[in-house]
Design an enzyme around this catalytic site. Structure first.
Site, PDB file in Angstrom:
ATOM      1  N   PHE A   9     -10.624  -5.329  -6.407  1.00  8.40           N
ATOM      2  CA  PHE A   9     -10.658  -6.122  -5.170  1.00  8.40           C
ATOM      3  C   PHE A   9     -10.180  -5.216  -4.022  1.00  8.40           C
ATOM      4  O   PHE A   9      -9.213  -5.528  -3.331  1.00  8.40           O
ATOM      5  CB  PHE A   9      -9.772  -7.371  -5.270  1.00  8.40           C
ATOM      6  CG  PHE A   9     -10.030  -8.209  -6.498  1.00  8.40           C
ATOM      7  CD1 PHE A   9     -11.074  -9.137  -6.521  1.00  8.40           C
ATOM      8  CD2 PHE A   9      -9.241  -8.086  -7.635  1.00  8.40           C
ATOM      9  CE1 PHE A   9     -11.307  -9.919  -7.651  1.00  8.40           C
ATOM     10  CE2 PHE A   9      -9.470  -8.861  -8.771  1.00  8.40           C
ATOM     11  CZ  PHE A   9     -10.496  -9.786  -8.779  1.00  8.40           C
ATOM     12  N   ASP A  55     -15.239  -3.791  -5.575  1.00 12.63           N
ATOM     13  CA  ASP A  55     -15.260  -4.987  -4.717  1.00 12.63           C
ATOM     14  C   ASP A  55     -16.674  -5.547  -4.745  1.00 12.63           C
ATOM     15  O   ASP A  55     -17.635  -4.821  -4.973  1.00 12.63           O
ATOM     16  CB  ASP A  55     -14.846  -4.659  -3.278  1.00 12.63           C
ATOM     17  CG  ASP A  55     -14.329  -5.889  -2.526  1.00 12.63           C
ATOM     18  OD1 ASP A  55     -13.104  -6.051  -2.410  1.00 12.63           O
ATOM     19  OD2 ASP A  55     -15.169  -6.711  -2.074  1.00 12.63           O
ATOM     20  N   SER A  56     -16.779  -6.841  -4.490  1.00 11.76           N
ATOM     21  CA  SER A  56     -18.109  -7.459  -4.475  1.00 11.76           C
ATOM     22  C   SER A  56     -18.775  -7.335  -3.104  1.00 11.76           C
ATOM     23  O   SER A  56     -19.934  -7.682  -2.955  1.00 11.76           O
ATOM     24  CB  SER A  56     -17.996  -8.935  -4.874  1.00 11.76           C
ATOM     25  OG  SER A  56     -17.066  -9.581  -4.034  1.00 11.76           O
ATOM     26  N   CYS A  76      -2.241 -14.227  -3.935  1.00  8.25           N
ATOM     27  CA  CYS A  76      -2.010 -14.710  -2.552  1.00  8.25           C
ATOM     28  C   CYS A  76      -2.344 -16.191  -2.471  1.00  8.25           C
ATOM     29  O   CYS A  76      -2.723 -16.697  -1.431  1.00  8.25           O
ATOM     30  CB  CYS A  76      -2.796 -13.885  -1.544  1.00  8.25           C
ATOM     31  SG  CYS A  76      -4.558 -13.933  -1.800  1.00  8.25           S
ATOM     32  N   ASP A 110      -5.634  -7.092  -6.761  1.00  9.10           N
ATOM     33  CA  ASP A 110      -5.277  -7.833  -5.542  1.00  9.10           C
ATOM     34  C   ASP A 110      -6.408  -8.794  -5.175  1.00  9.10           C
ATOM     35  O   ASP A 110      -7.118  -8.591  -4.199  1.00  9.10           O
ATOM     36  CB  ASP A 110      -5.015  -6.830  -4.404  1.00  9.10           C
ATOM     37  CG  ASP A 110      -4.500  -7.513  -3.137  1.00  9.10           C
ATOM     38  OD1 ASP A 110      -4.013  -8.656  -3.238  1.00  9.10           O
ATOM     39  OD2 ASP A 110      -4.615  -6.902  -2.059  1.00  9.10           O
ATOM     40  N   ARG A 160       0.845  -1.197   0.000  1.00  9.37           N
ATOM     41  CA  ARG A 160       0.000   0.000   0.000  1.00  9.37           C
ATOM     42  C   ARG A 160       0.886   1.255   0.000  1.00  9.37           C
ATOM     43  O   ARG A 160       0.596   2.237  -0.684  1.00  9.37           O
ATOM     44  CB  ARG A 160      -0.968  -0.027   1.184  1.00  9.37           C
ATOM     45  CG  ARG A 160      -2.142  -0.989   0.941  1.00  9.37           C
ATOM     46  CD  ARG A 160      -3.179  -0.929   2.052  1.00  9.37           C
ATOM     47  NE  ARG A 160      -2.718  -1.582   3.271  1.00  9.37           N
ATOM     48  CZ  ARG A 160      -2.983  -2.845   3.602  1.00  9.37           C
ATOM     49  NH1 ARG A 160      -3.733  -3.603   2.810  1.00  9.37           N
ATOM     50  NH2 ARG A 160      -2.527  -3.367   4.720  1.00  9.37           N
TER      51      ARG A 160
HETATM   52  N1  SAH Z   1      -6.343  -4.965  -1.610  1.00  6.76           N
HETATM   53  C1  SAH Z   1      -7.078  -5.181  -0.385  1.00  6.76           C
HETATM   54  C2  SAH Z   1      -7.280  -6.639  -0.066  1.00  6.76           C
HETATM   55  C3  SAH Z   1      -8.036  -7.418  -1.114  1.00  6.76           C
HETATM   56  S1  SAH Z   1      -8.741  -8.873  -0.507  1.00  6.76           S
HETATM   57  C4  SAH Z   1      -6.370  -4.426   0.741  1.00  6.76           C
HETATM   58  O1  SAH Z   1      -5.339  -3.801   0.494  1.00  6.76           O
HETATM   59  O2  SAH Z   1      -6.861  -4.452   1.867  1.00  6.76           O
HETATM   60  C5  SAH Z   1      -9.730  -9.430  -1.790  1.00  6.76           C
HETATM   61  C6  SAH Z   1     -11.079  -8.733  -1.940  1.00  6.76           C
HETATM   62  O3  SAH Z   1     -11.689  -9.264  -3.121  1.00  6.76           O
HETATM   63  C7  SAH Z   1     -12.106  -8.924  -0.851  1.00  6.76           C
HETATM   64  O4  SAH Z   1     -12.502  -7.663  -0.366  1.00  6.76           O
HETATM   65  C8  SAH Z   1     -13.315  -9.604  -1.519  1.00  6.76           C
HETATM   66  O5  SAH Z   1     -14.562  -9.085  -1.076  1.00  6.76           O
HETATM   67  C9  SAH Z   1     -13.097  -9.249  -2.952  1.00  6.76           C
HETATM   68  N2  SAH Z   1     -13.630 -10.145  -3.988  1.00  6.76           N
HETATM   69  C10 SAH Z   1     -13.545 -11.496  -4.043  1.00  6.76           C
HETATM   70  N3  SAH Z   1     -14.005 -11.952  -5.220  1.00  6.76           N
HETATM   71  C11 SAH Z   1     -14.401 -10.857  -5.931  1.00  6.76           C
HETATM   72  C12 SAH Z   1     -14.945 -10.662  -7.239  1.00  6.76           C
HETATM   73  N4  SAH Z   1     -15.146 -11.689  -8.051  1.00  6.76           N
HETATM   74  N5  SAH Z   1     -15.204  -9.406  -7.627  1.00  6.76           N
HETATM   75  C13 SAH Z   1     -14.983  -8.353  -6.812  1.00  6.76           C
HETATM   76  N6  SAH Z   1     -14.439  -8.478  -5.581  1.00  6.76           N
HETATM   77  C14 SAH Z   1     -14.169  -9.714  -5.145  1.00  6.76           C
END
Ligand code: SAH
Length: 405
Positions: free
Chosen positions: A237, A259-260, A349, A309, A217
């Site tokens: 994400f 995000d979803s 990850c 991510d 970040r």
């Molecule tokens: N970059 C973030 C962490 C990401 S974690 C940080 O710095 O804190 C992954 C995220 O992807 C989660 O919030 C989850 O809700 C989201 N997610 C999972 N599958 C998804 C999809 N198909 N479309 C959109 N978001 C999704």
């Protein structure tokens, strides 16, 4: 009784001939297929001595009768006694090994196998600790672990977030609740890289937040700053907007975050506000990233910096093929949405995807998108998420900072 030292005939796991090799290399897992026989009658989580077929001592380990990983090593030293004092020492070492993170009051204190404590993860969020226990062995020592955490850190409040699927494999129920002290069901505000972020310890992902991405970040902020006229950033994400806040703090002209999860997006929007950043530069989209990227492409949107991510698509190598297709898909679309000279920060990850394979997938995505790209940096988790050299499974988070040609 859990955690109490009982006098019993020593429980032993005796391995099949030749199956001592991985323990000798200090890999902490004993698979059920390697076991020749069990001596004694250990209960779930009790300590067993693991021996080779020839009677050589290999490890003290926590017994998991319901799991394919039937034991996990606490110690490879015969002279050790696995008791409350052992956990106090080991947790003490783990906590002491963490450096001070400037501008941060949240970091990982215990990182499972990589800190010699299989089945235990502990994160510090300001004045609250969040513990996650995932194995029968760690569950057996739960009270001793909680006491040790308080003694070592001086923090009085511990929330337990043992609500992860892997507990099922251990025959353990899901559990969320206060382990010690008082933990209110309200957001905790942490500091990270000098910004403030709300974390929902009770319901947030993992132990509440993706602490492993702290350094990345900070890098998002740094890369954003390189665009002196302001970058258009796409954060896919985004969860609670940690990367979005970083980009805005770095002077981004616009940040579109996807995000979803609706609750995660609500916290994300709040996080922008509480740092006094211009909310009109932030756009939030509750959507499936796979679909949203296609829409953005069809509308001809372009960005200077894109962050990808995603959650782990491949927990183990078993799921690698399907996961590879998913990584390829989002990275290909990412390259297409990137302006020439723009930056892509892309992560995996997934424990089941090696850094090598990930790089190949990203290279394939660039090729199919018809662009050239250079790797500027290889990325990983912060130093509070170490990887034991004997435990490659711990090497889950990998990323690349790329520049489109
Ligand atoms: N970059 C973030 C962490 C990401 S974690 C940080 O710095 O804190 C992954 C995220 O992807 C989660 O919030 C989850 O809700 C989201 N997610 C999972 N599958 C998804 C999809 N198909 N479309 C959109 N978001 C999704």
């Amino acid at each position: 009784m859990a955690g109490r030292l009982t006098i019993h005939p020593m429980h032993k796991i005796i391995l099949k001939a030749g199956r001592e090799k991985s323990l000798k290399r200090r890999h902490p897992w004993v698979f059920s297929g390697a076991v020749d026989r069990l001596q004694g009658s250990p209960g779930a989580g009790e300590t067993v001595a693991v021996q080779s077929r020839d009677g050589e001592f290999l490890a003290w380990a926590g017994y998991s009768p319901d799991s394919q990983i039937v034991a996990r090593a606490w110690s490879f030293r015969e002279a050790d006694t696995i008791d409350a004092g052992f956990f106090r020492r080991r947790i003490g070492e783990s906590v002491a090994a963490r450096p001070v993170f400037p501008g941060a009051d949240a970091w990982r204190l215990v990182h499972g196998e990589s800190d010699g404590l299989p089945g235990l993860v502990v994160d510090r969020y300001s004045e609250t600790l969040v513990a996650q226990i995932t194995t029968a062995g760690a569950e057996f020592w739960r009270e001793a672990i909680a006491d040790a955490l308080i003694a070592v850190t001086g923090v009085k409040n511990i929330l337990e977030r043992s609500d992860v699927d892997v507990r099922e494999l251990e025959g353990l129920p899901s559990k969320v609740g206060v382990l010690r002290g008082e933990v209110k069901d309200e957001p905790v505000v942490i500091e990270e890289n000098g910004v403030h972020l709300s974390v929902d310890l009770w319901r947030g992902h993992k132990t509440g937040f993706y602490l492993d991405q702290r350094d990345n970040r900070a890098l998002t902020r740094q890369v954003t700053r390189e665009y002196s006229h302001g970058a258009d950033v796409l954060n896919c994400f985004c969860y609670t907007g940690g990367m979005s806040v970083a980009a805005l703090a770095g002077g981004a002209k616009s940040v579109l975050s996807i995000d979803s999860s609706g609750p995660a997006l609500a916290i994300a929007a709040d996080n922008v506000k509480q740092n006094g950043l211009a909310a009109d530069r932030a756009e939030w989209m509750e959507a499936d990233v796979f679909q949203a990227l296609r829409q953005l492409r069809d509308r001809g949107r372009q960005f200077d910096l894109i962050v990808l991510d995603p959650p782990k698509f491949a927990p183990t190598a078993h799921h690698a093929e399907k996961a590879t297709r998913a990584y390829k898909d989002i990275n290909l679309l990412g390259f297409k949405l990137l302006r020439p000279g723009g930056h892509l920060m892309t992560y995996s990850c997934s424990g089941g995807i090696s850094a090598d394979l990930f790089q190949k997938v990203v290279a394939g995505a660039a090729l199919d998108a018809g662009v050239d790209a250079q790797i500027l940096r290889r990325l990983g988790p912060g130093v509070d998420h170490p990887v034991s050299v004997h435990f490659p499974e711990g090497d889950y988070l990998k990323g690349l900072l790329l520049r489109r040609g």
